[in-house]
Design an enzyme around this catalytic site. Structure first.
Site, mmCIF file in Angstrom:
data_model
loop_
_atom_site.group_PDB
_atom_site.id
_atom_site.type_symbol
_atom_site.label_atom_id
_atom_site.label_comp_id
_atom_site.label_asym_id
_atom_site.label_seq_id
_atom_site.Cartn_x
_atom_site.Cartn_y
_atom_site.Cartn_z
ATOM 1 N N ASP A 1 -14.491 -30.051 -39.958
ATOM 2 C CA ASP A 1 -15.702 -29.745 -39.179
ATOM 3 C C ASP A 1 -16.410 -31.068 -38.906
ATOM 4 O O ASP A 1 -16.088 -32.105 -39.496
ATOM 5 C CB ASP A 1 -16.621 -28.821 -39.991
ATOM 6 N N SER A 2 -17.410 -31.004 -38.030
ATOM 7 C CA SER A 2 -18.216 -32.189 -37.771
ATOM 8 C C SER A 2 -19.065 -32.572 -38.987
ATOM 9 O O SER A 2 -19.590 -33.676 -39.038
ATOM 10 C CB SER A 2 -19.135 -31.926 -36.581
ATOM 11 N N CYS B 1 -14.879 -25.676 -36.712
ATOM 12 C CA CYS B 1 -16.038 -26.130 -35.947
ATOM 13 C C CYS B 1 -15.902 -25.484 -34.566
ATOM 14 O O CYS B 1 -14.848 -25.622 -33.926
ATOM 15 C CB CYS B 1 -15.999 -27.649 -35.836
ATOM 16 N N GLU C 1 -29.600 -27.961 -41.645
ATOM 17 C CA GLU C 1 -29.286 -29.170 -42.429
ATOM 18 C C GLU C 1 -30.472 -29.596 -43.296
ATOM 19 O O GLU C 1 -30.298 -30.211 -44.335
ATOM 20 C CB GLU C 1 -28.903 -30.319 -41.490
ATOM 21 N N CYS D 1 -21.462 -20.881 -34.154
ATOM 22 C CA CYS D 1 -21.568 -22.228 -34.725
ATOM 23 C C CYS D 1 -21.411 -22.040 -36.223
ATOM 24 O O CYS D 1 -21.989 -21.111 -36.800
ATOM 25 C CB CYS D 1 -22.935 -22.824 -34.392
ATOM 26 N N HIS E 1 -22.595 -23.388 -38.715
ATOM 27 C CA HIS E 1 -23.807 -23.426 -39.538
ATOM 28 C C HIS E 1 -24.532 -22.062 -39.582
ATOM 29 O O HIS E 1 -25.242 -21.779 -40.537
ATOM 30 C CB HIS E 1 -24.822 -24.420 -38.955
#
Ligand code: DGL
Length: 280
Positions: A19-20, A82, A161, A193, A195
């Site tokens: 993932d990023s 991702c 984050e 996404c 996240h």
């Protein structure tokens, strides 16, 4: 795809996941739950996150480097955990590889096309994933009677984050993003996404119980299990104790990643190694 080279693939080889940054850990968590015998090598591109605001060329170049890094571990498959990299780079990566790969966009699209009752599906994701139009493309290929409504939510990744998973600020931003999807009366919402599953309870509260939330991380783990079973590549036995079952690599400092990872995965991630991904 280049033909899969079976001779290269061993059942007891690890699965590569990337993932990023940290979002792909929501996919790792599902793989750990659903196919617990597997070893995992995870790479999070923490030095170059976010991908969601970058161009297709850049995301494809970064993803190619990561695939080369993961292949140094003789992985039997690679999970592009991702959405942005799946939408922008998976087709190019697959053309160039002889091991099976799976992204998160198709598994999420498959389920959404199947579960919608009123044919109105919402997708929330990064600007890049929305701009790629990959979710509507796959969904409309599967089900002609649906309309897909897309909404980029660029503030969600930084809020998550920062750890603001349950916070009035996240509530307020979510309401602003989601109101138009509520007004359109969608009955299915894809969390497009990696996240976003971390703010699932906020999204659930705002969308209400009548809307099905599709988590591509969960669906990807199911498709991964089926794909490996079909190729007779599921690991039959748990890895031996002390065999370094789960390994984590990042491109920036490891400490912050480890802290964040431990709030997502309750297995106790003790360490991560920092590497220079530009060398690959
Ligand atoms: N992991 C990315 C995704 O699923 C979001 C974070 C980023 O923009 O890099 O699209």
């Amino acid at each position: 795809m280049t033909e899969i080279n079976r001779a290269l693939l061993r059942k007891d080889a690890p699965i590569g996941v990337f993932d990023s940054g940290v979002g792909g850990l929501t996919v790792v968590r599902e793989i750990m739950r659903q196919i617990p015998n597997e070893k995992i090598i995870y790479f999070g591109d923490t030095a170059r996150v976010p991908y969601g605001s970058k161009s297709q060329d850049t995301v494809t170049r970064f993803s190619g480097q990561i695939v080369r890094f993961l292949r140094t571990f003789q992985v039997k498959t690679i999970v592009v955990a991702c959405n942005t990299a799946s939408a922008y780079a998976l087709d190019a990566l697959e053309k160039d590889t002889d091991i099976p790969m799976i992204g998160v966009v198709k598994p999420g699209a498959n389920v959404a096309a199947d579960v919608t009752r009123n044919g109105r599906i919402g997708v929330i994701a990064t600007e890049a994933t929305i701009g790629s139009r990959m979710y509507p493309k796959y969904i409309e290929e599967l089900n002609k009677n649906v309309t897909v409504y897309c909404k980029a939510c660029p503030l969600f990744v930084p809020l998550i984050e920062e750890g603001l998973w349950e916070d009035p600020v996240t509530d307020e931003i979510s309401r602003r993003y989601l109101t138009e999807l509520i007004d359109i009366d969608i009955d299915t919402l894809i969390l497009g996404c990696t996240h976003y599953p971390l703010i699932r309870s906020t999204l659930r509260r705002i969308m209400g119980d009548g809307v099905t939330l599709v988590n591509p991380a969960y669906e990807t783990a199911i498709e991964l299990r089926e794909m490996l079973a079909g190729l007779e590549l599921l690991n039959d036995e748990p890895p031996a104790l002390g065999s370094n079952r789960y390994q984590f690599y990042v491109s920036d400092k490891a400490e912050k990643f480890v802290r964040f990872a431990n709030s997502i995965i309750k297995y106790g991630i003790l360490s991560a190694k920092s590497i220079n991904i530009e060398e690959y």
